[in-house]
Design a protein around this motif. Structure first.
Motif, PDB file in Angstrom:
ATOM      1  N   HIS A   1      -6.497   4.720  -9.963  1.00 24.93           N
ATOM      2  CA  HIS A   1      -7.070   3.793  -8.990  1.00 24.93           C
ATOM      3  C   HIS A   1      -5.996   2.868  -8.421  1.00 24.93           C
ATOM      4  N   VAL A   2      -6.112   2.569  -7.124  1.00 21.17           N
ATOM      5  CA  VAL A   2      -5.359   1.499  -6.488  1.00 21.17           C
ATOM      6  C   VAL A   2      -6.361   0.587  -5.792  1.00 21.17           C
TER       7      VAL A   2
ATOM      8  N   ARG B   1       0.832  -1.208   0.000  1.00 26.87           N
ATOM      9  CA  ARG B   1       0.000   0.000   0.000  1.00 26.87           C
ATOM     10  C   ARG B   1       0.865   1.257   0.000  1.00 26.87           C
TER      11      ARG B   1
ATOM     12  N   PRO C   1      -7.370  -2.149   2.895  1.00 31.07           N
ATOM     13  CA  PRO C   1      -6.988  -1.197   1.854  1.00 31.07           C
ATOM     14  C   PRO C   1      -6.188   0.008   2.327  1.00 31.07           C
TER      15      PRO C   1
ATOM     16  N   LEU D   1       0.862   6.710  -7.003  1.00 32.37           N
ATOM     17  CA  LEU D   1      -0.181   7.701  -7.279  1.00 32.37           C
ATOM     18  C   LEU D   1       0.399   9.103  -7.383  1.00 32.37           C
TER      19      LEU D   1
ATOM     20  N   ALA E   1       2.071   1.738  -3.439  1.00 25.80           N
ATOM     21  CA  ALA E   1       0.980   2.231  -4.276  1.00 25.80           C
ATOM     22  C   ALA E   1       0.760   3.727  -4.075  1.00 25.80           C
ATOM     23  N   SER E   2       0.874   4.178  -2.848  1.00 21.00           N
ATOM     24  CA  SER E   2       0.716   5.610  -2.578  1.00 21.00           C
ATOM     25  C   SER E   2       1.781   6.423  -3.310  1.00 21.00           C
TER      26      SER E   2
ATOM     27  N   GLU F   1      -5.526   3.628   2.769  1.00 23.22           N
ATOM     28  CA  GLU F   1      -6.111   4.815   2.146  1.00 23.22           C
ATOM     29  C   GLU F   1      -6.644   4.555   0.743  1.00 23.22           C
ATOM     30  N   HIS F   2      -6.553   3.322   0.286  1.00 26.24           N
ATOM     31  CA  HIS F   2      -6.962   2.978  -1.072  1.00 26.24           C
ATOM     32  C   HIS F   2      -8.317   2.263  -1.079  1.00 26.24           C
ATOM     33  N   THR F   3      -8.679   1.707  -2.223  1.00 25.23           N
ATOM     34  CA  THR F   3      -9.960   1.024  -2.385  1.00 25.23           C
ATOM     35  C   THR F   3      -9.777  -0.480  -2.198  1.00 25.23           C
TER      36      THR F   3
END
Length: 542
Positions: free
Chosen positions: A160-161, A145, A167, A152, A148-149, A169-171
């Protein structure tokens, strides 16, 4: 940026495409369509088993429905046909669910391996202008995660993540699926299905564009050779995103045949052997270092491995000495596999004699796999002589994704792919891998194929594994260094003993390793291959 056919990824000339369709190699199928057909034909048969952390099973009907709902969810979030989605998931059921959801709508999975980190992922996301990135929450102690941040923030196209698990802070991936509102406007068979990573060891990975037509042929062609049918139970121990466990014949090939795929969270014997026993596994795929570990562990295994019928070993050269030990240890047939994510795949055959199986790396899937073995000036060499392997055929790409400069170096003007492998071709059509052109050691003008020396050292009863690399030398240009891993129960060896062992086998003096170093383990790539790039780097720094 939209896709431009023939520019983003060079395609087969029309006359070749017509030939491959006429021969029946390209059947006009898509991955989403094949899953739909299998679900209709045998809806209640088990398609997928995910044993960790608790056993989950999905029938073909359930997998088909999950793919539909995932596809609908992606569409609802604005992901469309042709969009690229970087998928970096370990061996979990969600991986299969996600990629089939993308297949349904014609979005392109970009396969990343679990071991990839910021440099590689940033390259994949930015280079493909990915709109989404799918990750686990944590895997092997790493928090994806956070990565992934960072993506972004770095990649403007990324919107989208989706996270399998918590999750942050993501979906959450579990929130994506929804009910379809109608039929999907999916891809055509000749269109791209996904982007695969090249197996190159220099620089960032190139991306390999595969169509539904060409990749589907590699599946059913592999199935015919390997005897895959609806009774096959295939254990995925290597990363599911890697080409070998995906398509040779791999989990996609087994699903094509209507068999059962079992995902192993780890490849080690302590994890895999209980799954073989519990799930009555009939087939699996291993890279050579892992095959050595299994071979050593199997005789003392407490679990019943008797269901295992076939072990495919590929991804790198499998030495003759190691190959001879596998069948007695695991109690199953060995099939050597030599191929590349760019296309060409060779198999030894089930009816090959033992000597052919342990001493060659097989012959091509297709009668239309064209093979050339050439010298440094692209002249064909006599049969049986080593040379550079060039190939073209119905499932070998004609160019990398958005890489025109590299394509001019990697492909001949008439469409042959320069594999970078050094091989010998036997009268039977079987290939013997001599090495990689870049791995070849030039010792004062004398060329040394590391695999030849490695095979000799592996015959020593105290040696578990070995890797021979070049080290710079002021006088000779390069010298040879043998990194050796001893068996756990072996008496200590001295370098001079290893050199003497090689010399006594009647090998040319210049091939005897100049240096021998004992190590506990080799650096490995993300799929468990020995990383000679890192070994060479370590040797240069020592």
């Amino acid at each position: 940026m939209t896709l431009t056919p023939g520019v983003d990824s060079p395609t087969w000339p029309a006359e070749f495409a017509e030939r491959y369709r006429a021969a029946g190699y390209w059947r006009g199928e898509t991955f989403g369509g094949v899953l739909r057909e299998r679900a209709a034909a045998h809806p209640d048969r088990t398609a997928l088993v995910d044993p960790a952390p608790e056993r989950r099973t999905w029938t073909y009907r359930e997998l088909d429905e999950r793919a539909d709902r995932m596809a609908a969810g992606f569409l609802a979030r604005g992901i469309r046909k042709g969009d690229r989605v970087v998928v970096q998931l370990p061996n979990i059921g969600e991986f299969v669910e996600v990629v089939f959801g993308l297949f349904r709508i014609g979005a392109l999975p970009v396969y990343a391996l679990p071991a990839h980190r910021e440099t590689e992922i940033a390259h994949f996301c930015s280079f493909t202008e990915a709109v989404a990135y799918v990750v686990p929450d944590r895997h092997a102690g790493f928090d994806h995660r956070e990565l992934a941040s960072a993506m972004l923030e770095q990649v403007p196209s990324l919107k989208h993540v989706f996270v399998a698990g918590e999750p942050g802070e993501h979906t959450a991936l579990s929130e994506v699926p929804c009910e379809p509102s109608g039929p999907f406007d999916g891809p055509e068979p000749h269109e791209l299905a996904f982007l695969q990573l090249s197996g190159g060891t220099t620089g960032l990975n190139k991306l390999i564009p595969r169509t539904h037509d060409d990749y589907m042929y590699s599946l059913w062609g592999s199935n015919e050779i390997c005897g895959v049918d609806d009774a096959t139970r295939f254990l995925v121990v290597l990363p599911a995103a890697h080409n070998f466990p995906m398509s040779s014949p791999g989990w996609l090939g087994v699903l094509y045949a209507g068999g059962t795929v079992v995902l192993s969270p780890k490849p080690d014997p302590a994890t895999a052997f209980p799954l073989i026993a519990a799930e009555r596994i009939t087939m699996t795929a291993l890279v050579p270092p892992l095959a050595l570990v299994w071979t050593d562990a199997a005789p003392a295994a407490e679990h019943d491995l008797s269901s295992l019928e076939l072990a495919l070993v590929g991804g790198a050269k499998y030495s003759e000495q190691a190959a001879r030990r596998l069948e007695p240890a695991l109690g199953c047939r060995l099939m050597q596999v030599f191929g590349m994510a760019e296309g060409l795949v060779n198999y030894t055959r089930l009816d090959d004699d033992t000597e052919t199986v342990v001493t060659t790396q097989g012959r091509p899937i297709s009668p239309d796999d064209e093979i050339r073995v050439v010298d440094d000036e692209d002249n064909d060499v006599p049969e049986g002589e080593p040379g550079h392997l060039l190939t073209r055929g119905p499932y070998t790409i004609r160019g990398y994704w958005r890489a025109p400069d590299h394509n001019r170096r990697s492909f001949t003007e008439d469409g042959f792919y320069r594999t970078g492998d050094l091989v010998r071709r036997l009268p039977s059509g079987h290939l013997v891998v001599v090495g990689r052109a870049k791995d070849q050691i030039n010792r004062g003008g004398e060329k040394i194929a590391p695999e030849e020396v490695e095979n000799i050292i592996l015959a020593h009863p105290a040696v578990h594994d070995v890797s021979v690399v070049a080290v710079p030398d002021e006088y000779l240009g390069e010298r040879s260094l043998a990194y050796v891993i001893l068996r756990e129960d072996a008496e200590p060896l001295k370098p001079v003993a290893v050199k003497r062992f090689v010399r006594e086998r009647g090998i040319a003096a210049y091939k005897v390793p100049d240096l021998v170093e004992f190590v506990d383990a080799f650096p490995q790539t993300g799929v468990g291959k020995i990383s000679k790039k890192h070994l060479r780097s370590a040797a240069e720094q020592s």
